[in-house]
Motif scaffolding. Structure first.
Motif, PDB file in Angstrom:
ATOM      1  N   ALA A 191       0.839  -1.205   0.000  1.00 15.40           N
ATOM      2  CA  ALA A 191       0.000   0.000   0.000  1.00 15.40           C
ATOM      3  C   ALA A 191       0.874   1.255   0.000  1.00 15.40           C
ATOM      4  CB  ALA A 191      -0.928  -0.006   1.210  1.00 15.40           C
ATOM      5  N   LYS A 192       1.902   1.268   0.821  1.00 20.45           N
ATOM      6  CA  LYS A 192       2.819   2.414   0.842  1.00 20.45           C
ATOM      7  C   LYS A 192       3.487   2.596  -0.521  1.00 20.45           C
ATOM      8  CE  LYS A 192       6.831   4.323   3.319  1.00 20.45           C
ATOM      9  NZ  LYS A 192       7.693   4.513   2.128  1.00 20.45           N
ATOM     10  N   TYR A 193       3.921   1.494  -1.112  1.00 24.38           N
ATOM     11  CA  TYR A 193       4.571   1.562  -2.424  1.00 24.38           C
ATOM     12  C   TYR A 193       3.603   2.085  -3.488  1.00 24.38           C
ATOM     13  CZ  TYR A 193       7.114   0.088  -6.595  1.00 24.38           C
ATOM     14  OH  TYR A 193       7.756   0.072  -7.813  1.00 24.38           O
ATOM     15  N   MET A 194       2.361   1.610  -3.447  1.00 24.70           N
ATOM     16  CA  MET A 194       1.373   2.054  -4.432  1.00 24.70           C
ATOM     17  C   MET A 194       0.972   3.504  -4.210  1.00 24.70           C
ATOM     18  SD  MET A 194      -0.838  -1.495  -4.596  1.00 24.70           S
ATOM     19  CE  MET A 194      -2.138  -0.887  -5.671  1.00 24.70           C
ATOM     20  N   ASN A 195       0.957   3.953  -2.961  1.00 26.96           N
ATOM     21  CA  ASN A 195       0.698   5.370  -2.699  1.00 26.96           C
ATOM     22  C   ASN A 195       1.747   6.241  -3.384  1.00 26.96           C
ATOM     23  OD1 ASN A 195      -1.542   4.858  -1.126  1.00 26.96           O
ATOM     24  ND2 ASN A 195      -0.518   5.194   0.827  1.00 26.96           N
ATOM     25  N   GLU A 196       2.978   5.761  -3.388  1.00 32.18           N
ATOM     26  CA  GLU A 196       4.087   6.557  -3.903  1.00 32.18           C
ATOM     27  C   GLU A 196       4.293   6.405  -5.407  1.00 32.18           C
ATOM     28  OE1 GLU A 196       7.386   5.293  -1.533  1.00 32.18           O
ATOM     29  OE2 GLU A 196       6.562   6.127   0.324  1.00 32.18           O
ATOM     30  N   THR A 197       3.811   5.316  -5.994  1.00 36.76           N
ATOM     31  CA  THR A 197       4.080   5.060  -7.413  1.00 36.76           C
ATOM     32  C   THR A 197       2.837   4.979  -8.277  1.00 36.76           C
ATOM     33  OG1 THR A 197       4.073   2.640  -7.130  1.00 36.76           O
ATOM     34  CG2 THR A 197       6.180   3.785  -6.797  1.00 36.76           C
ATOM     35  N   GLN A 198       1.655   4.772  -7.672  1.00 38.38           N
ATOM     36  CA  GLN A 198       0.434   4.566  -8.438  1.00 38.38           C
ATOM     37  C   GLN A 198      -0.638   5.610  -8.138  1.00 38.38           C
ATOM     38  OE1 GLN A 198       0.343   1.916 -10.675  1.00 38.38           O
ATOM     39  NE2 GLN A 198       2.493   1.584 -10.089  1.00 38.38           N
ATOM     40  N   ASP A 199      -0.272   6.658  -7.440  1.00 42.14           N
ATOM     41  CA  ASP A 199      -1.223   7.726  -7.078  1.00 42.14           C
ATOM     42  C   ASP A 199      -2.407   7.198  -6.272  1.00 42.14           C
ATOM     43  OD1 ASP A 199       0.249   9.774  -8.369  1.00 42.14           O
ATOM     44  OD2 ASP A 199      -0.626   9.196 -10.299  1.00 42.14           O
ATOM     45  N   LYS A 200      -2.133   6.222  -5.418  1.00 42.02           N
ATOM     46  CA  LYS A 200      -3.177   5.704  -4.536  1.00 42.02           C
ATOM     47  C   LYS A 200      -3.194   6.498  -3.232  1.00 42.02           C
ATOM     48  CE  LYS A 200      -4.688   2.229  -7.049  1.00 42.02           C
ATOM     49  NZ  LYS A 200      -6.099   2.100  -7.473  1.00 42.02           N
ATOM     50  N   GLU A 201      -4.269   6.321  -2.470  1.00 41.64           N
ATOM     51  CA  GLU A 201      -4.410   7.024  -1.197  1.00 41.64           C
ATOM     52  C   GLU A 201      -4.863   6.050  -0.108  1.00 41.64           C
ATOM     53  OE1 GLU A 201      -7.060  10.277  -1.953  1.00 41.64           O
ATOM     54  OE2 GLU A 201      -5.501  11.503  -2.901  1.00 41.64           O
ATOM     55  N   TYR A 202      -4.171   4.930  -0.004  1.00 39.17           N
ATOM     56  CA  TYR A 202      -4.478   3.980   1.058  1.00 39.17           C
ATOM     57  C   TYR A 202      -4.039   4.575   2.402  1.00 39.17           C
ATOM     58  CZ  TYR A 202      -4.873   0.798  -2.921  1.00 39.17           C
ATOM     59  OH  TYR A 202      -5.231   0.223  -4.117  1.00 39.17           O
ATOM     60  N   TYR A 203      -4.809   4.302   3.423  1.00 38.72           N
ATOM     61  CA  TYR A 203      -4.565   4.861   4.751  1.00 38.72           C
ATOM     62  C   TYR A 203      -3.897   3.788   5.603  1.00 38.72           C
ATOM     63  CZ  TYR A 203      -5.668   7.594   8.973  1.00 38.72           C
ATOM     64  OH  TYR A 203      -5.597   8.314  10.140  1.00 38.72           O
ATOM     65  N   LEU A 204      -2.666   4.031   6.018  1.00 39.29           N
ATOM     66  CA  LEU A 204      -1.850   3.011   6.668  1.00 39.29           C
ATOM     67  C   LEU A 204      -2.147   2.855   8.157  1.00 39.29           C
ATOM     68  CD1 LEU A 204       1.625   3.728   5.009  1.00 39.29           C
ATOM     69  CD2 LEU A 204      -0.247   2.303   4.166  1.00 39.29           C
ATOM     70  N   ALA A 205      -2.592   3.908   8.813  1.00 41.99           N
ATOM     71  CA  ALA A 205      -2.774   3.857  10.266  1.00 41.99           C
ATOM     72  C   ALA A 205      -3.713   2.734  10.723  1.00 41.99           C
ATOM     73  CB  ALA A 205      -3.252   5.210  10.781  1.00 41.99           C
ATOM     74  N   PRO A 206      -4.888   2.528  10.080  1.00 41.84           N
ATOM     75  CA  PRO A 206      -5.753   1.425  10.532  1.00 41.84           C
ATOM     76  C   PRO A 206      -5.114   0.058  10.348  1.00 41.84           C
ATOM     77  CG  PRO A 206      -6.980   2.972   9.163  1.00 41.84           C
ATOM     78  CD  PRO A 206      -5.538   3.327   9.025  1.00 41.84           C
ATOM     79  N   MET A 207      -4.214  -0.082   9.378  1.00 36.83           N
ATOM     80  CA  MET A 207      -3.513  -1.357   9.194  1.00 36.83           C
ATOM     81  C   MET A 207      -2.666  -1.669  10.418  1.00 36.83           C
ATOM     82  SD  MET A 207      -2.271  -0.893   5.238  1.00 36.83           S
ATOM     83  CE  MET A 207      -3.374  -0.214   3.993  1.00 36.83           C
ATOM     84  N   MET A 208      -1.960  -0.661  10.900  1.00 34.99           N
ATOM     85  CA  MET A 208      -1.123  -0.857  12.077  1.00 34.99           C
ATOM     86  C   MET A 208      -1.969  -1.085  13.328  1.00 34.99           C
ATOM     87  SD  MET A 208       1.957  -0.820  10.932  1.00 34.99           S
ATOM     88  CE  MET A 208       1.113  -1.845   9.702  1.00 34.99           C
ATOM     89  N   ASP A 209      -3.150  -0.474  13.357  1.00 36.47           N
ATOM     90  CA  ASP A 209      -4.058  -0.664  14.488  1.00 36.47           C
ATOM     91  C   ASP A 209      -4.569  -2.106  14.526  1.00 36.47           C
ATOM     92  OD1 ASP A 209      -5.428   0.157  16.746  1.00 36.47           O
ATOM     93  OD2 ASP A 209      -7.178   0.862  15.627  1.00 36.47           O
ATOM     94  N   ILE A 210      -4.878  -2.663  13.356  1.00 27.78           N
ATOM     95  CA  ILE A 210      -5.318  -4.059  13.289  1.00 27.78           C
ATOM     96  C   ILE A 210      -4.229  -4.987  13.815  1.00 27.78           C
ATOM     97  CG2 ILE A 210      -5.872  -5.951  11.692  1.00 27.78           C
ATOM     98  CD1 ILE A 210      -7.288  -3.824   9.950  1.00 27.78           C
TER      99      ILE A 210
END
Length: 348
Positions: free
Chosen positions: A250-269
């Motif tokens: 998700a982080k990689y796609m945010n930086e290379t694919q113009d995505k906007e995935y939110y990482l904080a809930p992933m870490m919360d899970i």
């Protein structure tokens, strides 16, 4: 490449670690947090013909799934998986509606074994089952298990056969993490060349040889002229050494694919639910899982020999080397114990 979507399979593939027992209160909260991550497709678990327990992400009735996702979040597709060797009967599956899951993913097998041990073709059975899914109005994802067992000709024929159903996607699945990037890209290229336009290409990998991220990265860089779906799970939770990590890709796609995935809930899970599962039954790369990849074996052997018995990777390799191919593929604890006893007896 037209579009790329991220599918999170934490609640489904992750269940191989904890027998899908995430907890009755935890399951809806994990779903809520996964929706907050803005992943494109959320896989909720397995559909199987077995008794339902609210604490597990294994479902027998579509209504059980519908109750967890109501009201459905706009912009998210919801999925469940069926394994064709142990399917829920099609007559128990209602037509797709606005309240059901949108996607059914079907694991199809090249062959299967009858009760008397005879190996028979299973693809046609899988094709007929997938056809029934499409007829009920669901978006279909075809998941051919263990692509490494197909020759180029067999794989091409399979792709063309299932492509005729016009599924949402056909996947390349490295079920046991035995394939290097070059080998997997070869199958992905074969699928790309032989799928009709408009059908997405999917990738589901395992990390037995630490290759899941590198394959996904190369696949994104190919910029294929078709949609792409990548499977991943939080912290890589899944069978064997686990999957592509949702948070990493998700982080990689945010930086290379113009995505906007939110990482904080992933870490919360992970912090709230997965960390304690990991502490009890760890997953991820290990020497034992590496050995099962080397011998093209079911990773459950590593889970048993490494985690329950405490064998070294060297010892696991020696045991796997003695097994005929069929026994390496089809795991049972009784079988694992038998070969362990033979190994120990030979050392006396």
């Amino acid at each position: 490449m037209n579009s790329v979507r991220l599918l999170d399979c934490t609640l489904r593939d992750g269940g191989y670690i904890n027998d899908w027992a995430f907890g009755e209160k935890a399951i809806p909260d994990i779903i809520k947090k996964l929706i907050e991550t803005r992943v494109d497709i959320l896989e909720l678990g397995f559909l199987k013909d077995e008794p339902y327990q609210p604490s597990r992400t294994v479902f027998r009735d579509m209504a059980q799934l519908s109750g967890l996702i109501a009201p459905k979040k706009q912009g998210v597709l919801y999925a469940a998986m069926i394994e064709v060797v142990n399917p829920i009967p099609l007559e128990l599956l209602p037509p797709c509606t606005k309240d059901t899951v949108d996607i059914i993913r079907v694991i199809v097998w090249k062959t299967k074994h009858t009760k008397d041990g005879k190996e028979v073709d299973a693809l046609q059975e899988g094709f007929e089952y997938c056809k029934g899914i499409v007829e009920r109005g669901y978006k279909l994802c075809v998941q051919p298990a263990r692509v490494d067992q197909y020759s180029d000709e067999e794989f091409t024929a399979m792709v063309r056969q299932f492509g005729a159903l016009n599924p949402l996607a056909l996947y390349v699945v490295d079920s046991w993490g035995t394939q290097y990037t070059k080998q997997l890209m070869h199958y992905l290229d074969l699928a790309d060349k032989n799928l009709p336009a408009g059908i997405a290409l999917g990738y589901h990998g395992h990390n037995n040889m630490m290759q899941a991220f590198s394959v996904a990265e190369q696949l994104l860089e190919r910029k294929l002229d078709r949609d792409l779906i990548l499977d991943a799970s939080i912290y890589g939770i899944g069978r064997g050494a686990g999957n592509l990590n949702t948070e990493l890709i998700a982080k990689y796609m945010n930086e290379t694919q113009d995505k906007e995935y939110y990482l904080a809930p992933m870490m919360d899970i992970f912090a709230k639910y997965l960390k304690k599962i990991y502490q009890k039954t760890p997953w991820g790369y290990s020497p034992g899982y590496f050995m099962t990849a080397c011998y093209n074996s079911n990773p459950n052997y590593a889970s048993y020999y490494e985690q329950e018995v405490g064998l070294t990777a060297f010892e696991i390799g020696q045991i796997l080397e003695t097994m005929p191919e069929e026994d390496r593929i089809i795991y049972s604890k009784a079988k694992a114990e038998r070969y362990l006893n033979l190994y120990r007896g030979a050392k006396v």
